[in-house]
Design a protein around this motif. Structure first.
Motif, PDB file in Angstrom:
ATOM      1  N   ARG A 306     -59.144 -13.412 104.364  1.00  0.00           N
ATOM      2  CA  ARG A 306     -58.466 -12.119 104.180  1.00  0.00           C
ATOM      3  C   ARG A 306     -59.430 -11.104 103.564  1.00  0.00           C
ATOM      4  N   ARG A 307     -60.217 -11.558 102.595  1.00  0.00           N
ATOM      5  CA  ARG A 307     -61.222 -10.671 101.988  1.00  0.00           C
ATOM      6  C   ARG A 307     -62.301 -10.303 103.012  1.00  0.00           C
ATOM      7  N   VAL A 308     -62.732 -11.281 103.795  1.00  0.00           N
ATOM      8  CA  VAL A 308     -63.754 -11.024 104.809  1.00  0.00           C
ATOM      9  C   VAL A 308     -63.267  -9.979 105.804  1.00  0.00           C
ATOM     10  N   ALA A 309     -61.966 -10.023 106.115  1.00  0.00           N
ATOM     11  CA  ALA A 309     -61.390  -9.067 107.055  1.00  0.00           C
ATOM     12  C   ALA A 309     -61.230  -7.673 106.466  1.00  0.00           C
ATOM     13  N   GLY A 310     -61.517  -7.530 105.173  1.00  0.00           N
ATOM     14  CA  GLY A 310     -61.480  -6.207 104.568  1.00  0.00           C
ATOM     15  C   GLY A 310     -60.237  -5.884 103.773  1.00  0.00           C
ATOM     16  N   GLU A 311     -59.334  -6.853 103.614  1.00  0.00           N
ATOM     17  CA  GLU A 311     -58.130  -6.575 102.836  1.00  0.00           C
ATOM     18  C   GLU A 311     -58.503  -6.327 101.375  1.00  0.00           C
ATOM     19  N   VAL A 312     -57.824  -5.393 100.758  1.00  0.00           N
ATOM     20  CA  VAL A 312     -58.045  -5.064  99.347  1.00  0.00           C
ATOM     21  C   VAL A 312     -56.755  -5.331  98.587  1.00  0.00           C
ATOM     22  N   PHE A 313     -56.828  -6.231  97.608  1.00  0.00           N
ATOM     23  CA  PHE A 313     -55.659  -6.567  96.798  1.00  0.00           C
ATOM     24  C   PHE A 313     -56.142  -7.145  95.479  1.00  0.00           C
ATOM     25  N   PRO A 314     -55.294  -7.146  94.448  1.00  0.00           N
ATOM     26  CA  PRO A 314     -55.719  -7.688  93.147  1.00  0.00           C
ATOM     27  C   PRO A 314     -56.127  -9.156  93.275  1.00  0.00           C
ATOM     28  N   ALA A 315     -57.017  -9.583  92.394  1.00  0.00           N
ATOM     29  CA  ALA A 315     -57.482 -10.974  92.413  1.00  0.00           C
ATOM     30  C   ALA A 315     -56.297 -11.929  92.307  1.00  0.00           C
ATOM     31  N   GLN A 316     -56.269 -12.908  93.202  1.00  0.00           N
ATOM     32  CA  GLN A 316     -55.180 -13.872  93.256  1.00  0.00           C
ATOM     33  C   GLN A 316     -55.560 -15.157  92.526  1.00  0.00           C
ATOM     34  N   ARG A 317     -54.628 -15.683  91.763  1.00  0.00           N
ATOM     35  CA  ARG A 317     -54.826 -16.987  91.128  1.00  0.00           C
ATOM     36  C   ARG A 317     -53.726 -17.914  91.631  1.00  0.00           C
ATOM     37  N   ILE A 318     -54.074 -18.737  92.603  1.00  0.00           N
ATOM     38  CA  ILE A 318     -53.115 -19.649  93.207  1.00  0.00           C
ATOM     39  C   ILE A 318     -53.192 -20.993  92.485  1.00  0.00           C
ATOM     40  N   VAL A 319     -52.056 -21.447  91.961  1.00  0.00           N
ATOM     41  CA  VAL A 319     -51.985 -22.722  91.240  1.00  0.00           C
ATOM     42  C   VAL A 319     -51.031 -23.631  92.009  1.00  0.00           C
ATOM     43  N   LEU A 320     -51.563 -24.696  92.573  1.00  0.00           N
ATOM     44  CA  LEU A 320     -50.777 -25.624  93.367  1.00  0.00           C
ATOM     45  C   LEU A 320     -50.281 -26.779  92.501  1.00  0.00           C
ATOM     46  N   PRO A 321     -49.151 -27.381  92.870  1.00  0.00           N
ATOM     47  CA  PRO A 321     -48.638 -28.503  92.069  1.00  0.00           C
ATOM     48  C   PRO A 321     -49.414 -29.783  92.320  1.00  0.00           C
ATOM     49  N   ALA A 322     -49.580 -30.571  91.256  1.00  0.00           N
ATOM     50  CA  ALA A 322     -50.151 -31.915  91.365  1.00  0.00           C
ATOM     51  C   ALA A 322     -49.024 -32.916  91.126  1.00  0.00           C
ATOM     52  N   ARG A 323     -49.208 -34.149  91.603  1.00  0.00           N
ATOM     53  CA  ARG A 323     -48.147 -35.148  91.518  1.00  0.00           C
ATOM     54  C   ARG A 323     -48.644 -36.401  90.805  1.00  0.00           C
ATOM     55  N   LEU A 324     -47.824 -36.911  89.896  1.00  0.00           N
ATOM     56  CA  LEU A 324     -48.156 -38.152  89.206  1.00  0.00           C
ATOM     57  C   LEU A 324     -47.644 -39.327  90.034  1.00  0.00           C
ATOM     58  N   ARG A 325     -48.563 -40.190  90.456  1.00  0.00           N
ATOM     59  CA  ARG A 325     -48.203 -41.386  91.211  1.00  0.00           C
ATOM     60  C   ARG A 325     -48.222 -42.589  90.276  1.00  0.00           C
ATOM     61  N   ILE A 326     -47.055 -43.121  89.970  1.00  0.00           N
ATOM     62  CA  ILE A 326     -46.941 -44.217  89.008  1.00  0.00           C
ATOM     63  C   ILE A 326     -47.122 -45.544  89.731  1.00  0.00           C
ATOM     64  N   ARG A 327     -48.063 -46.330  89.214  1.00  0.00           N
ATOM     65  CA  ARG A 327     -48.395 -47.612  89.844  1.00  0.00           C
ATOM     66  C   ARG A 327     -48.520 -48.703  88.775  1.00  0.00           C
ATOM     67  N   GLY A 328     -49.066 -49.853  89.180  1.00  0.00           N
ATOM     68  CA  GLY A 328     -49.034 -51.034  88.326  1.00  0.00           C
ATOM     69  C   GLY A 328     -49.828 -50.975  87.047  1.00  0.00           C
ATOM     70  N   SER A 329     -50.794 -50.067  86.936  1.00  0.00           N
ATOM     71  CA  SER A 329     -51.648 -50.057  85.753  1.00  0.00           C
ATOM     72  C   SER A 329     -50.933 -49.578  84.491  1.00  0.00           C
ATOM     73  N   THR A 330     -49.718 -49.038  84.661  1.00  0.00           N
ATOM     74  CA  THR A 330     -48.954 -48.601  83.476  1.00  0.00           C
ATOM     75  C   THR A 330     -47.652 -49.403  83.327  1.00  0.00           C
ATOM     76  N   HIS A 331     -47.578 -50.533  83.979  1.00  0.00           N
ATOM     77  CA  HIS A 331     -46.427 -51.423  83.814  1.00  0.00           C
ATOM     78  C   HIS A 331     -46.781 -52.485  82.804  1.00  0.00           C
ATOM     79  N   ARG A 332     -46.151 -52.419  81.645  1.00  0.00           N
ATOM     80  CA  ARG A 332     -46.466 -53.343  80.563  1.00  0.00           C
ATOM     81  C   ARG A 332     -46.158 -54.778  80.967  1.00  0.00           C
ATOM     82  N   VAL A 333     -47.162 -55.643  80.756  1.00  0.00           N
ATOM     83  CA  VAL A 333     -46.999 -57.068  81.099  1.00  0.00           C
ATOM     84  C   VAL A 333     -46.292 -57.770  79.940  1.00  0.00           C
ATOM     85  N   ALA A 334     -45.260 -58.501  80.266  1.00  0.00           N
ATOM     86  CA  ALA A 334     -44.459 -59.181  79.217  1.00  0.00           C
ATOM     87  C   ALA A 334     -45.243 -60.355  78.609  1.00  0.00           C
TER      88      ALA A 334
END
Length: 334
Positions: A306-334
């Motif tokens: 968009r910038r290369v094409a010449g569009e002029v707009f305020p600086a954008q700060r895009i923040v995307l979501p991250a996801r926590l994937r819960i797996r075996g390394s946090t399962h307490r062993v009895a």
């Protein structure tokens, strides 16, 4: 009488010098309203482009630069694919460079991008505070920062909410029963490391646990840094019962150090980290923050074009979501 420059035209038209250049070269990607503003400014100022410079502009390449900090990190593999796919759809090519977390090397690549008149650059800065992109912006070459932010320039950026993602991961360790959690954090100059450390501390404080500086070990986002940091953690008089590692390569080093010392997870210590590691094939699988690497690359490229094409707009700060994937390394062993 002073010579009228392309910057004078850009200032009067309220656009970037790069947009003026594209209008003068009849680039069809520039919209009609912007073209009209530039032509009006050209007429008012009596601007006449230098024939030699104009010839150089017409040979400017449809190439984007992608400068990353560590080509060995699989996080950047998916990101680069996102960049390439989005660029290819618009008939642009991508040149990849690896800065190795070095400001000097990064600066050399920025100078090459300027000399080769690349259309734009996507940059994972080596340093949030000290990376300098003036060699590009002074020539009207747009820049988008990825993964880490830039404090030295007001440019577009695409990243994730590192603080929240780290807070979620450490909060999960706490909910699994951990009370003495160590963190291997990244380089002090990286905004990602700062955000993740802040999230770690926030999760502890919300659980009524005061952060212990002795449990915050500085790493370098490399395998050996993770190995050395875990050795330091295990040498503490009181070992932690949980460990949060700030990126995937340090996690590889951390796992090596745990194996070398006979410390098992999750039997002896619960383990969580940042960045996907399905490629590593560890068993049990590790609880990790998964970043949308491909989407970061694609969104950054779309913004850059968009910038290369010449569009002029305020600086954008895009923040995307991250996801926590819960797996075996946090399962307490009895």
């Amino acid at each position: 009488m002073a010579t009228v420059t392309i910057r004078d035209v850009a200032a009067l038209a309220g656009v970037s010098p790069a947009t003026v250049s594209r209008v003068l070269n009849a680039d069809p990607r520039v919209g009609a309203p912007l073209r009209e503003r530039v032509h009006v400014a050209v007429e008012k100022l009596g601007y006449r482009p230098n024939s030699q410079a104009r010839s150089l502009r017409t040979r400017a390449t449809r190439v984007l630069g992608l400068i990353i900090t560590d080509i060995q990190n699989p996080f950047f593999t998916a990101l680069a694919r996102g960049v390439e796919d989005a660029a290819s759809e618009r008939d642009y090519s991508v040149v990849l460079a690896n800065s190795d977390e070095s400001l000097d090397k990064e600066q050399r690549y920025l100078e090459v991008a300027a000399a080769e008149r690349m259309a734009g650059v996507i940059l994972a800065p080596s340093s949030t505070a000290h990376s300098r992109i003036g060699t590009l912006t002074e020539r009207g070459i747009p820049v988008v920062a990825i993964d880490r932010r830039l404090r030295s320039a007001e440019v577009d950026s695409v990243s994730v909410n590192n603080q929240k993602a780290a807070k979620d991961a450490v909060g999960h360790l706490i909910s699994a029963g951990c009370r003495r959690i160590a963190m291997i954090t990244g380089p002090s100059g990286a905004s990602t490391a700062t955000g993740r450390l802040s999230g770690y501390r926030s999760a502890l404080r919300e659980a009524g646990i005061e952060p212990d500086p002795a449990l915050e070990i500085r790493g370098d986002y490399r395998i050996e840094g993770g190995r050395a940091a875990v050795r330091a953690v295990l040498a503490l008089p009181e070992r932690p019962d949980g460990l949060f590692v700030g990126n995937n390569l340090m996690m590889v080093g951390a796992l090596n150090a745990l194996a070398d010392t006979g410390v098992r997870f999750p039997a002896d210590i619960l383990l969580a980290g940042f960045d996907e590691m399905s490629w590593a094939g560890f068993a049990p699988p590790i609880t990790l923050v998964e970043q949308p690497s491909y989407e970061i690359g694609r969104r950054a490229t779309e913004l850059l074009l968009r910038r290369v094409a010449g569009e002029v707009f305020p600086a954008q700060r895009i923040v995307l979501p991250a996801r926590l994937r819960i797996r075996g390394s946090t399962h307490r062993v009895a």
